[in-house]
Design an enzyme around this catalytic site. Structure first.
Site, PDB file in Angstrom:
ATOM      1  N   LYS A  35     -21.051  73.083  78.940  1.00 38.49           N
ATOM      2  CA  LYS A  35     -20.495  71.880  78.304  1.00 38.49           C
ATOM      3  C   LYS A  35     -21.608  70.864  78.036  1.00 38.49           C
ATOM      4  CE  LYS A  35     -19.396  69.619  82.708  1.00 38.49           C
ATOM      5  NZ  LYS A  35     -18.362  68.968  83.536  1.00 38.49           N
ATOM      6  N   ARG A 131      -8.480  62.453  89.597  1.00 42.83           N
ATOM      7  CA  ARG A 131      -8.987  62.328  88.239  1.00 42.83           C
ATOM      8  C   ARG A 131      -8.158  63.191  87.301  1.00 42.83           C
ATOM      9  NH1 ARG A 131     -15.093  64.199  86.879  1.00 42.83           N
ATOM     10  NH2 ARG A 131     -14.106  66.221  87.251  1.00 42.83           N
ATOM     11  N   TYR A 260     -43.942  45.600  75.651  1.00 39.83           N
ATOM     12  CA  TYR A 260     -43.027  44.535  75.256  1.00 39.83           C
ATOM     13  C   TYR A 260     -42.807  43.547  76.397  1.00 39.83           C
ATOM     14  CZ  TYR A 260     -41.590  46.842  70.908  1.00 39.83           C
ATOM     15  OH  TYR A 260     -41.562  47.393  69.647  1.00 39.83           O
ATOM     16  N   MET A 308     -38.936  52.644  72.252  1.00 34.49           N
ATOM     17  CA  MET A 308     -38.117  53.673  71.621  1.00 34.49           C
ATOM     18  C   MET A 308     -38.888  54.972  71.434  1.00 34.49           C
ATOM     19  SD  MET A 308     -36.167  53.642  67.925  1.00 34.49           S
ATOM     20  CE  MET A 308     -35.200  52.193  68.356  1.00 34.49           C
TER      21      MET A 308
END
Length: 364
Positions: A35, A131, A260, A308
């Site tokens: 999955k 759940r 940054y 990024m």
């Protein structure tokens, strides 16, 4: 020439980890769980590697199963969350998708459908995780309905899920097992049915709960589900290595800042290496200063904010670093769980959140 950031996927390690699960419970069968894009590794390639070994593959939903069918996977596929709408019942029947059944509405959809072939159903019981799953008092009646339907195969499997299997001394594990076993003993309709309780942590550390069907997931990808040492988990082989290269080097003076916001300040004259890998490549943005990165096999600390597309590391103490030096963010020499701990998360998240940008490079 291309950007050097990529994820190296060792399919032989994947197969070896599946075989380990089977060796730990030789009397059981094992659903290979692929999955969430095989936990970020690539569902199609992982399924193709595991299909010759596994009797059943496991995914979360019908869309994931259909992707595998479209790629030529022919083994049965278990939908671990079952159906989300009644129209999925006919698709499951036609495509040989096994259904986890966890509520009465799903049962009604199954018995009311007009199916091509009877369905293989796994009945999930809520033994304490709260759940998914039927309440214990609903199980006998649910089984009677399923068994009476021509839409359902006779080989129903009883299943549950541990809430704290990765915490070996947590008393809830024994309590959930007791609840499940008492239910089976007291439920006339459940007699003789196969059982499935064991996720990765249970396979590795709780043989009393192995039963007839295992559901190895995270362990297949070579990372331990535990935060403490475990002899069986130590045999796992990492499957994914997130790799890149040094693309820039620069000396800075003591007192200068990096990245940054200038959140890291050099306490000495330093050499900073920039690596082509950032949060756009799946590296955690919230990884703090000091998170280890391997440069040519030696540890260097992350310095400055994760960008990024890039990270920066202090390579002052590593000799002979140059443009093109190999960088390993996690993999065979640096455990993903260790990086996750620095980033205040878990290895599951780092792997499954891997985006498409880093090319997956598969090896056998």
């Amino acid at each position: 020439m291309s950007r050097p950031c990529h994820a190296q996927i060792d399919l032989q390690a994947l197969r070896d980890n599946y075989r380990l699960a089977c060796e730990l419970a030789p009397a059981a069968q094992a659903v290979a769980v692929v999955k969430a894009n095989a936990y970020g590794h690539g569902a199609i390639e992982a399924a193709k590697a595991l299909e010759p070994l596994a009797p059943v593959l496991g995914v979360a939903c019908i869309e994931e199963a259909q992707e595998l069918r479209a790629a030529g996977i022919i083994k049965p596929i278990l939908l671990l969350e079952g159906i989300f709408s009644a129209d999925e019942v006919n698709i499951a029947s036609r495509e040989n998708f096994f259904l986890m059944v966890e509520n009465l509405e799903q049962i009604e959809a199954i018995i009311q459908a007009e199916v091509e072939h009877p369905l293989h159903c796994w009945l999930k019981v809520d033994t304490g995780m709260h759940r998914l799953g039927l309440l214990p008092e609903q199980v006998d009646g649910a089984l009677a309905i399923l068994k009476a339907s021509n839409n359902v195969q006779a080989d129903i499997i009883m299943a549950s899920h541990f809430a704290s299997a990765d915490e070996l001394d947590n008393p809830s594990n024994a309590e959930q097992l007791r609840c499940f076993d008492e239910l089976i003993d007291e439920c006339e309709q459940a007699q003789g049915l196969a059982q499935s309780l064991a996720n990765s942590a249970t396979i590795l550390a709780n043989p009393n709960a192995h039963r007839q069907w295992l559901r190895p997931g995270f362990m297949l990808y070579g990372a331990s589900p535990f935060t403490i040492d475990n002899d069986n988990a130590a045999k796992l082989k990492p499957v994914m290595s997130l790799l890149s290269e040094v693309i820039s080097l620069r000396p800075i003076q003591a007192g200068e800042r990096v990245g940054y916001g200038g959140k890291w300040q050099a306490e000495r004259d330093s050499i900073i290496a920039t690596i082509a890998c950032g949060y756009g490549d799946g590296y955690p943005r919230h990884a703090p200063n000091g998170t280890p990165v391997l440069i040519d096999g030696q540890e260097a600390p992350l310095v400055g904010r994760v960008s990024m597309d890039m990270i920066t590391v202090d390579v002052t103490d590593i000799p002979d670093v140059q443009l093109g030096s190999r960088a390993e963010m996690w993999g065979k020499a640096l455990c993903v769980n260790r990086v996750a701990e620095y980033a205040n998360t878990i290895g599951y998240e780092l792997l499954t959140r891997m985006p498409a940008r880093p090319t997956r490079v598969y090896s056998s």
